[in-house]
Design a protein around this motif. Structure first.
Motif, PDB file in Angstrom:
ATOM      1  N   TYR A 176      -5.539  -5.835   1.703  1.00  0.00           N
ATOM      2  CA  TYR A 176      -5.331  -4.640   1.040  1.00  0.00           C
ATOM      3  C   TYR A 176      -3.535  -4.832   0.637  1.00  0.00           C
ATOM      4  N   ILE A 177      -3.236  -3.874  -0.073  1.00  0.00           N
ATOM      5  CA  ILE A 177      -1.807  -3.801  -0.557  1.00  0.00           C
ATOM      6  C   ILE A 177      -1.123  -2.938   0.205  1.00  0.00           C
ATOM      7  N   ASP A 178      -0.073  -3.293   0.837  1.00  0.00           N
ATOM      8  CA  ASP A 178       0.670  -2.287   1.509  1.00  0.00           C
ATOM      9  C   ASP A 178       1.544  -1.297   0.787  1.00  0.00           C
ATOM     10  N   THR A 179       2.336  -0.484   1.202  1.00  0.00           N
ATOM     11  CA  THR A 179       3.354   0.420   0.692  1.00  0.00           C
ATOM     12  C   THR A 179       4.306  -0.314  -0.272  1.00  0.00           C
ATOM     13  N   SER A 180       4.787  -1.486   0.002  1.00  0.00           N
ATOM     14  CA  SER A 180       5.885  -2.292  -0.615  1.00  0.00           C
ATOM     15  C   SER A 180       5.474  -2.996  -1.833  1.00  0.00           C
ATOM     16  N   GLY A 181       3.898  -3.157  -1.848  1.00  0.00           N
ATOM     17  CA  GLY A 181       3.263  -3.800  -2.908  1.00  0.00           C
ATOM     18  C   GLY A 181       2.807  -5.292  -2.620  1.00  0.00           C
ATOM     19  N   LYS A 182       2.773  -5.643  -1.272  1.00  0.00           N
ATOM     20  CA  LYS A 182       2.552  -7.096  -0.851  1.00  0.00           C
ATOM     21  C   LYS A 182       0.965  -6.891  -0.773  1.00  0.00           C
ATOM     22  N   LEU A 183       0.209  -8.118  -0.980  1.00  0.00           N
ATOM     23  CA  LEU A 183      -0.925  -8.252  -0.588  1.00  0.00           C
ATOM     24  C   LEU A 183      -1.019  -8.876   0.900  1.00  0.00           C
ATOM     25  N   GLN A 184      -1.961  -8.253   1.728  1.00  0.00           N
ATOM     26  CA  GLN A 184      -2.044  -8.433   3.168  1.00  0.00           C
ATOM     27  C   GLN A 184      -3.455  -8.949   3.135  1.00  0.00           C
ATOM     28  N   GLU A 185      -3.531 -10.475   3.725  1.00  0.00           N
ATOM     29  CA  GLU A 185      -4.839 -10.999   3.702  1.00  0.00           C
ATOM     30  C   GLU A 185      -4.606 -12.183   4.694  1.00  0.00           C
ATOM     31  N   ASN A 186      -5.659 -12.602   5.292  1.00  0.00           N
ATOM     32  CA  ASN A 186      -5.748 -13.780   6.220  1.00  0.00           C
ATOM     33  C   ASN A 186      -5.913 -14.981   5.666  1.00  0.00           C
ATOM     34  N   PHE A 187      -5.188 -15.323   4.727  1.00  0.00           N
ATOM     35  CA  PHE A 187      -5.439 -16.789   3.934  1.00  0.00           C
ATOM     36  C   PHE A 187      -5.438 -17.983   4.838  1.00  0.00           C
ATOM     37  N   TYR A 188      -4.650 -17.880   5.854  1.00  0.00           N
ATOM     38  CA  TYR A 188      -4.794 -19.045   6.726  1.00  0.00           C
ATOM     39  C   TYR A 188      -5.984 -19.404   7.520  1.00  0.00           C
ATOM     40  N   LEU A 189      -6.859 -18.476   7.530  1.00  0.00           N
ATOM     41  CA  LEU A 189      -8.045 -18.682   8.224  1.00  0.00           C
ATOM     42  C   LEU A 189      -9.061 -19.674   7.190  1.00  0.00           C
ATOM     43  N   LEU A 190      -8.857 -19.818   5.948  1.00  0.00           N
ATOM     44  CA  LEU A 190      -9.703 -20.527   5.245  1.00  0.00           C
ATOM     45  C   LEU A 190      -9.327 -22.112   5.661  1.00  0.00           C
ATOM     46  N   PRO A 191      -8.170 -22.433   5.439  1.00  0.00           N
ATOM     47  CA  PRO A 191      -7.855 -23.860   5.701  1.00  0.00           C
ATOM     48  C   PRO A 191      -8.078 -24.226   7.105  1.00  0.00           C
ATOM     49  N   LEU A 192      -7.809 -23.383   8.111  1.00  0.00           N
ATOM     50  CA  LEU A 192      -7.728 -23.541   9.430  1.00  0.00           C
ATOM     51  C   LEU A 192      -9.410 -23.727   9.754  1.00  0.00           C
ATOM     52  N   GLY A 193     -10.127 -22.788   9.244  1.00  0.00           N
ATOM     53  CA  GLY A 193     -11.779 -23.037   9.376  1.00  0.00           C
ATOM     54  C   GLY A 193     -12.187 -24.270   9.055  1.00  0.00           C
ATOM     55  N   PHE A 194     -11.671 -24.585   7.528  1.00  0.00           N
ATOM     56  CA  PHE A 194     -12.308 -25.900   7.128  1.00  0.00           C
ATOM     57  C   PHE A 194     -11.705 -27.044   8.043  1.00  0.00           C
ATOM     58  N   LEU A 195     -10.295 -26.977   8.496  1.00  0.00           N
ATOM     59  CA  LEU A 195     -10.052 -28.166   9.103  1.00  0.00           C
ATOM     60  C   LEU A 195     -10.878 -28.298  10.387  1.00  0.00           C
ATOM     61  N   PHE A 196     -11.241 -27.106  11.205  1.00  0.00           N
ATOM     62  CA  PHE A 196     -12.090 -27.310  12.377  1.00  0.00           C
ATOM     63  C   PHE A 196     -13.290 -27.884  12.177  1.00  0.00           C
ATOM     64  N   ILE A 197     -14.039 -27.556  11.198  1.00  0.00           N
ATOM     65  CA  ILE A 197     -15.175 -27.874  10.943  1.00  0.00           C
ATOM     66  C   ILE A 197     -15.044 -29.451  10.338  1.00  0.00           C
ATOM     67  N   PHE A 198     -14.176 -29.802   9.528  1.00  0.00           N
ATOM     68  CA  PHE A 198     -14.066 -31.253   9.215  1.00  0.00           C
ATOM     69  C   PHE A 198     -13.668 -32.168  10.562  1.00  0.00           C
ATOM     70  N   VAL A 199     -12.772 -31.719  11.282  1.00  0.00           N
ATOM     71  CA  VAL A 199     -12.714 -32.460  12.704  1.00  0.00           C
ATOM     72  C   VAL A 199     -13.766 -32.406  13.522  1.00  0.00           C
ATOM     73  N   GLY A 200     -14.358 -31.326  13.438  1.00  0.00           N
ATOM     74  CA  GLY A 200     -15.569 -31.444  14.381  1.00  0.00           C
ATOM     75  C   GLY A 200     -16.767 -32.317  14.021  1.00  0.00           C
ATOM     76  N   ILE A 201     -16.991 -32.371  12.763  1.00  0.00           N
ATOM     77  CA  ILE A 201     -17.862 -33.425  11.947  1.00  0.00           C
ATOM     78  C   ILE A 201     -17.570 -34.748  12.183  1.00  0.00           C
ATOM     79  N   ILE A 202     -16.187 -34.922  12.306  1.00  0.00           N
ATOM     80  CA  ILE A 202     -15.758 -36.494  12.541  1.00  0.00           C
ATOM     81  C   ILE A 202     -16.075 -36.892  13.614  1.00  0.00           C
ATOM     82  N   VAL A 203     -15.757 -35.799  14.767  1.00  0.00           N
ATOM     83  CA  VAL A 203     -15.757 -36.040  16.107  1.00  0.00           C
ATOM     84  C   VAL A 203     -17.338 -36.489  16.487  1.00  0.00           C
TER      85      VAL A 203
END
Length: 162
Positions: free
Chosen positions: A115-142
């Motif tokens: 969503y976009i807050d009152t100041s006009g900034k986009l609020q999203e959980n972007f950090y979850l994408l690289p974090l999720g892919f990192l966990f999956i990649f490391v799990g596959i390597i293990v």
């Protein structure tokens, strides 16, 4: 002295038949016969019971002197296999948790509201994408490293046995 010879000597010295000795240990007479003929070896719990029945130390029962015999080799090999199995189990659990957390991060990202807050900034959980892919990649390597080590160990033991 071989382990079977040591068991037979202790049993006859204490005037026990194979049948009576088997009853004391709660095993079959055939098991005692197999131990005495070096066809099989008892497990650790039975070794402790045997040493207490004959009032000798485990060192004396297993080693029977200064030479390493087949019982000692079996105990060393079994403990090594146990350690490897525990390590494989732990690394498999770690890989599973990493994969689970990676998928959970991606699932949360898919279902989160942007969503976009009152100041006009986009609020999203972007950090979850690289974090999720990192966990999956490391799990596959293990998983890959654990699997390759397991296969190499199997090949190594088969080539030694032949």
């Amino acid at each position: 002295m071989e382990f079977g010879d040591k068991i037979k000597e202790l049993r006859t010295k204490n005037q026990l038949t194979q049948e009576k000795f088997a009853i004391c240990l709660n095993v079959t007479r055939q098991a005692v016969s197999n131990w005495e003929n070096n066809r099989n070896l008892p497990d650790l719990e039975l070794l402790i019971l045997i040493s207490s029945i004959f009032h000798i130390s485990l060192d004396e029962l297993i080693l029977g002197g200064t030479n390493v015999n087949n019982m000692t080799e079996k105990l060393i090999k079994d403990s090594s296999k146990t350690r490897r199995a525990k390590l494989n189990m732990i690394t498999t659990l770690i890989g599973s948790f990493l994969l689970f957390f990676g998928v959970a991060c991606l699932f949360i990202k898919m279902n989160s509201v942007e969503y976009i807050d009152t100041s006009g900034k986009l609020q999203e959980n972007f950090y979850l994408l690289p974090l999720g892919f990192l966990f999956i990649f490391v799990g596959i390597i293990v998983f890959l490293v654990t699997g390759i080590r397991f296969i190499v160990e199997i090949v190594r033991t088969r080539t030694k046995g032949e």
